[in-house]
Design a protein around this motif. Sequence first.
Motif, PDB file in Angstrom:
ATOM      1  N   GLN A 109       0.821  -1.110   0.281  1.00 55.81           N
ATOM      2  CA  GLN A 109       0.322  -0.227  -0.175  1.00 55.81           C
ATOM      3  C   GLN A 109       0.767   1.304  -0.309  1.00 55.81           C
ATOM      4  O   GLN A 109       0.387   2.124  -0.780  1.00 55.81           O
ATOM      5  N   ILE A 110       1.863   1.581   0.582  1.00 57.65           N
ATOM      6  CA  ILE A 110       2.728   2.685   0.975  1.00 57.65           C
ATOM      7  C   ILE A 110       3.471   2.827  -0.203  1.00 57.65           C
ATOM      8  O   ILE A 110       3.597   3.573  -0.467  1.00 57.65           O
ATOM      9  N   LEU A 111       4.147   1.413  -1.027  1.00 53.38           N
ATOM     10  CA  LEU A 111       4.416   1.694  -2.040  1.00 53.38           C
ATOM     11  C   LEU A 111       3.892   2.194  -3.306  1.00 53.38           C
ATOM     12  O   LEU A 111       4.394   2.895  -4.314  1.00 53.38           O
ATOM     13  N   LYS A 112       2.942   1.282  -3.513  1.00 53.89           N
ATOM     14  CA  LYS A 112       2.119   1.868  -4.240  1.00 53.89           C
ATOM     15  C   LYS A 112       1.407   3.235  -4.364  1.00 53.89           C
ATOM     16  O   LYS A 112       1.844   4.470  -5.337  1.00 53.89           O
ATOM     17  N   LEU A 113       1.519   3.840  -3.208  1.00 53.60           N
ATOM     18  CA  LEU A 113       1.338   5.332  -2.464  1.00 53.60           C
ATOM     19  C   LEU A 113       2.145   6.508  -3.213  1.00 53.60           C
ATOM     20  O   LEU A 113       2.064   7.146  -3.843  1.00 53.60           O
ATOM     21  N   LEU A 114       3.115   5.944  -2.674  1.00 49.43           N
ATOM     22  CA  LEU A 114       4.462   6.245  -3.654  1.00 49.43           C
ATOM     23  C   LEU A 114       4.109   6.621  -4.852  1.00 49.43           C
ATOM     24  O   LEU A 114       4.730   7.586  -5.600  1.00 49.43           O
ATOM     25  N   LYS A 115       4.286   5.951  -5.765  1.00 50.79           N
ATOM     26  CA  LYS A 115       4.208   5.149  -7.250  1.00 50.79           C
ATOM     27  C   LYS A 115       3.793   6.417  -7.706  1.00 50.79           C
ATOM     28  O   LYS A 115       3.667   7.386  -7.883  1.00 50.79           O
ATOM     29  N   SER A 116       2.210   6.676  -6.894  1.00 49.29           N
ATOM     30  CA  SER A 116       1.200   7.356  -7.389  1.00 49.29           C
ATOM     31  C   SER A 116       1.402   8.632  -6.957  1.00 49.29           C
ATOM     32  O   SER A 116       1.188   9.701  -8.031  1.00 49.29           O
ATOM     33  N   ILE A 117       1.983   9.332  -6.044  1.00 50.99           N
ATOM     34  CA  ILE A 117       2.340  10.302  -5.969  1.00 50.99           C
ATOM     35  C   ILE A 117       3.686  10.913  -6.218  1.00 50.99           C
ATOM     36  O   ILE A 117       3.398  12.514  -7.534  1.00 50.99           O
ATOM     37  N   ALA A 118       4.619  10.185  -7.085  1.00 48.37           N
ATOM     38  CA  ALA A 118       5.227  10.629  -7.919  1.00 48.37           C
ATOM     39  C   ALA A 118       4.805  10.802  -9.330  1.00 48.37           C
ATOM     40  O   ALA A 118       5.504  12.158 -10.140  1.00 48.37           O
ATOM     41  N   HIS A 119       3.851  10.062  -9.558  1.00 51.53           N
ATOM     42  CA  HIS A 119       3.305  10.277 -10.879  1.00 51.53           C
ATOM     43  C   HIS A 119       2.471  11.183 -11.002  1.00 51.53           C
ATOM     44  O   HIS A 119       2.354  12.134 -12.183  1.00 51.53           O
TER      45      HIS A 119
END
Lengths: 229, 343
Positions: A152-162
Amino acid sequence: MFKGEVAAIVGINGVGKSTLLRTLGNVQPKLSGNITLNNIPLEHHSIQELASEISVVLTEPIASKNLTVLELISLGRQPYTNWIGTLTQEDKEKISLAMEMLQIEELKSKKCYELSDGQLQRVMIARALAQDTQLILLDEPTTHLDLYHKVQILKLLKSIAHKTNKTILFTTHEIEIAIQLCDKILILESNRSTFGSPCELIEKKSFENLFPSNTITFDSQTGSFRVNK
Amino acid sequence: MQKSITYRAYFLLLLLVLTVCFLVNISLGSVSIPLEETLNAVMGKSTEVDSWSYIIWNYRIPKAFTAILVGSGLALSGLLMQTLFRNPLAGPFVLGISSGASLGAALLILGSSIFSGFFAFTMVNDISLALAASIGSFLVLLAVMVVASKVKDTMALLIIGLMFGSITTAVVSVLSYFSTAEKLQQYIYWSFGSIGNLSWNQLLLLLTIIAIGIIMSIFSIKSLNALLLGESYAKSLGVNMKRSRYTIIIATGLLAGGVTAFAGPIAFIGLAVPHLTRQIFNTTDHKVLVPAVLIYGAILMLICDTIAQMPNSANVLPINAITSIIGAPVVIWLLIRKRKMIF
């Protein structure tokens, strides 16, 4: 690395992942070498300048667990506030935007000691996001979390970056998840390090030598590690 | 927005309580003066008995102002230390700052009788006493800082603070052993803590010291808030740690040192008031905490002083004993209620 990318730093314990990250974030002085930010050496930037360029999420616990979530995230706006720290309308908007992205609005008035590890980690990321910097550095953001919360955290990081076009760099031991979610990976080894997209690294067989091959081998078909029994 | 209105109401209420405490404090004492007459005297009107006005203006009002300054100064220094050292137990006493002041005072009072040749040029008056105590507390604070930069463990720091306290006590007892009875009595009276002997001039000097300390603290509010996250985070938020640390340390030294110099070592206010304030205001924001501890410290000190002077009797109890008797149960109650001390 390009803007809007997520990259992971992986490597065995004690190889210097955190040291690298903390040095990049100017949290600790560098041992040797050169770091440049926008083509200017890191040490030539004032700490006020750096505060609006780089934000960090560290492994060390925060000093006061008595802060409310809102107070903690608001501290992220410090580089932009006046001498006494008054929040402007713009600051407040950035803060609520950060809380919205991390889905923590309902935790707003909770105290930090009331939060679970996963919630606290999201709050810390929201604080870094509220700091509104081009680069966000995270030191092992997924430690102490279960598999679901890690992803969940890593997916969040990815969506934030994108979504925000920010660059996110973090250290992790979750190589398998990183392979699936990150745009780039830096493999740190004691004598050399390789950097590239997960697919390139798998093709170059860069993961094979990460751990002693008599204990753990890398399966390039599935992108996972196997324990040798 | 809602929050700031609530805070404003709180502060108004607190200021009202402070005023009431102030009036009650000056209306009570060894000579009983009716509240009405007290008000007359404060307003500058004539009183039924001429001496009442004199007592109020030259004895009770300076004392009440001293109580306010002492309470505010100690409470703020406690808040600064708790945040800087990230430790809920920190306070001017626990970290040895008050011990430092005691050592300074002891060296001056007791030392002057032993090393009469060396100290011949020094005069034991209030100014030199204040100076000696300030230097003493400042040196201990500096030592604690040096240790703090080397030892990251705050528990170790507290133990070191306690050790400084023991060393001071030991040195003071050696000095006491060799000094004259008269000097010893002077020192013991100083160590009881007293807020009743300050003239208007001394009060002005104390006010100046405390005011500088308060101004420095106000300029540190932003860094203090960032420090709630820890030093690494504060640095990443653009806080100049070196400068902030020194500002906070010097402010603490001025506040705690100045107060101890003029009023003697006064226990517990510095430790208890910041905790009490955090509980009541339910915030960690120093923009609220700094003014709040100033008012709370003043109120608590006025109450303690009112009790210490034992209304309508000629006796005055040592103020230090009263603050401990009131302060210690407050800390215990907080611990029991919360089961842990968070800051």
